[in-house]
Write a protein that holds these residues in place. Sequence first.
Motif, PDB file in Angstrom:
ATOM      1  N   UNK A  81     -61.499  49.316 -20.826  1.00  0.00           N
ATOM      2  CA  UNK A  81     -61.167  50.398 -21.764  1.00  0.00           C
ATOM      3  C   UNK A  81     -61.980  50.239 -23.046  1.00  0.00           C
ATOM      4  N   UNK A  82     -62.597  51.310 -23.457  1.00  0.00           N
ATOM      5  CA  UNK A  82     -63.390  51.326 -24.685  1.00  0.00           C
ATOM      6  C   UNK A  82     -62.753  52.329 -25.642  1.00  0.00           C
ATOM      7  N   UNK A  83     -62.598  51.921 -26.885  1.00  0.00           N
ATOM      8  CA  UNK A  83     -61.995  52.792 -27.883  1.00  0.00           C
ATOM      9  C   UNK A  83     -63.067  53.320 -28.830  1.00  0.00           C
ATOM     10  N   UNK A  84     -62.873  54.522 -29.326  1.00  0.00           N
ATOM     11  CA  UNK A  84     -63.822  55.166 -30.221  1.00  0.00           C
ATOM     12  C   UNK A  84     -64.058  54.277 -31.438  1.00  0.00           C
ATOM     13  N   UNK A  85     -65.322  54.132 -31.797  1.00  0.00           N
ATOM     14  CA  UNK A  85     -65.784  53.349 -32.939  1.00  0.00           C
ATOM     15  C   UNK A  85     -65.583  51.843 -32.783  1.00  0.00           C
TER      16      UNK A  85
END
Length: 88
Positions: free
Chosen positions: A37-41
């Motif tokens: 999972x990658x989160x914005x910024x």
Amino acid sequence: VAYCSIVGIGDRVPLQLKGLGIGPKAAFSYDELDVGDIFVESMHRYEVDFLNLGDIVVNFQLVPNTTAFGSKFRFIPSQGRLEVGGQC
């Protein structure tokens, strides 16, 4: 067309050559890299090797991805030369 000079024959003989060239063979050290999972910024760093698996030098240059998220990724080096058996 090449020409073949033969001793004893006055004129050169035309010689048509055909062949198959084998280009460079390079690959990444991973076929697939699951980054989860990658989160914005958020910032993450992953290292993947680029390998020259062929018999000739590989010259490479990254083609920038112009999609909305393509500019969020950075590859270092973005261009270069890999000697036979080399990696970066």
